[in-house]
Design a protein around this motif. Structure first.
Motif, short mmCIF file in Angstrom:
data_model
loop_
_atom_site.label_atom_id
_atom_site.label_comp_id
_atom_site.label_asym_id
_atom_site.label_seq_id
_atom_site.Cartn_x
_atom_site.Cartn_y
_atom_site.Cartn_z
N SER A 65 1.07 -1.23 0.02
CA SER A 65 0.08 0.10 0.14
C SER A 65 0.95 1.08 -0.06
N GLU A 75 -1.36 9.88 -5.16
CA GLU A 75 -0.50 8.94 -5.46
C GLU A 75 -0.63 7.55 -4.83
N SER A 76 -1.61 7.40 -3.82
CA SER A 76 -1.83 6.33 -3.21
C SER A 76 -2.33 5.19 -4.14
N SER A 77 -1.96 3.91 -3.72
CA SER A 77 -2.09 2.68 -4.47
C SER A 77 -2.27 1.50 -3.79
N ARG A 110 -0.82 -2.42 -4.57
CA ARG A 110 -0.06 -3.10 -5.77
C ARG A 110 0.46 -4.35 -5.26
N SER A 170 -1.55 -2.94 -10.20
CA SER A 170 -1.77 -1.66 -9.40
C SER A 170 -3.18 -0.93 -9.57
N VAL A 171 -3.70 -0.64 -8.42
CA VAL A 171 -4.81 -0.06 -8.48
C VAL A 171 -4.83 1.18 -7.52
N ALA A 172 -5.37 2.33 -8.22
CA ALA A 172 -5.07 3.74 -7.63
C ALA A 172 -6.28 4.07 -6.59
N VAL A 173 -5.92 4.91 -5.49
CA VAL A 173 -6.86 5.16 -4.38
C VAL A 173 -7.42 6.46 -5.02
N SER A 201 -7.97 10.34 -5.32
CA SER A 201 -6.97 11.29 -4.98
C SER A 201 -7.04 12.07 -3.87
#
Length: 271
Positions: A73, A79-81, A83, A95-98, A100
């Motif tokens: 995490s 930039e959070s994700s 992966r 990877s999956v973005a959180v 913003s």
């Protein structure tokens, strides 16, 4: 003071076999100091088995090992994700973005799902382990920092000296354990890793990992990583602190890194 000796490095594949238990130690670093500012907590010696590439742009907040890969995490707004990472190469496989507007924090695996905290939004997301698809979410009060799962309960830190034990199905608080070191509160507990009857925790903005008896909350050992080579870190950046503990149960190896660090280290505790 810590002492060490280095040996010639080997190809990445050989270093990965070290973690699997097939090759001898590459580099040994023993700690003999008693860290803890007179608290009487014993220092845990360790061996550095090897280093691996780590994404230097990853602001690591949660780390765990499962089925041959790292699950990570990352934080920071925008930039959070979550992966999945190949250990030998550091390649991000998925990877999956959180959102913003959210800041990713600790990560834990509960059977076939992942649970990710967020910092100040009071939201925890549950992902499918294989697809990284968001399945549902929990809400909670306060800040979210670190998270680990001991096979029965989730353990959560919020930057204080308290650890909350939570129900993995409902995320309800079951109990709270106050973590102490030599009788005094051990504050700034960050990323967590549950291993047997212990919880290992990064102490935020230090080079120390503490080993906590989860039944009593007492710190019974610490790992001082202040002698980790500069090549594994990001020198000069005050945010690039040690953070990230993953345990490989098949071999007893720990994988550790830091926020924005270019390297992942494989350690074997020698206590």
């Amino acid at each position: 003071m810590p002492t060490g000796r280095s040996r010639p490095s080997r190809p990445t594949a050989s270093r990965w076999r070290v973690i699997a238990g097939f090759r001898p130690v590459l580099w040994i670093l023993s700690l003999w100091t008693m860290a803890g500012c007179g608290s009487g907590v014993p220092s845990i010696e360790y061996e550095i088995l090897g280093t691996f590439p780590h994404d230097p742009a990853a602001y690591t907040q949660g780390l765990l090992f499962h089925d041959g890969h790292l699950l990570e995490s990352t934080g920071r707004y925008g930039e959070s994700s979550v992966r999945r990472v190949d250990v030998p190469t550091g390649e991000v496989l998925a990877s999956v973005a959180v959102d913003s507007a959210l800041f990713g924090e600790g990560l834990a695996r509960v059977d076939s799902e992942l649970v990710q905290l967020t910092w100040k939004s009071g939201r925890a997301f549950v992902y499918d382990l294989e697809t990284l698809e968001v399945l549902r979410e929990f809400t909670y009060e306060g800040e979210g920092w670190g998270l680990c799962y001991d096979g029965e309960s989730l353990w959560m830190s919020d930057g204080s000296s308290a650890l909350e034990r939570r129900d993995p199905k409902t995320f309800a608080v079951l109990s709270t354990v106050e973590v102490t070191r030599g009788g005094a509160p051990q504050r700034r507990l960050n990323e967590l890793e549950c291993v047997d009857g212990w919880i290992y925790a990064n102490v935020y903005q230090t080079d120390v990992i503490v080993r906590i008896d989860k039944a009593t909350g007492e710190v019974l050992g610490e790992i001082d990583l202040s002698s980790v080579p500069l090549s594994a870190r990001k020198p000069g950046d005050p945010e690039a602190v040690l953070n990230g503990i993953a345990y490989v149960p098949e071999t007893g190896v720990f994988l550790v890194t830091g926020k924005l660090w270019p390297k992942l280290l494989a350690l074997r505790l020698d206590d």
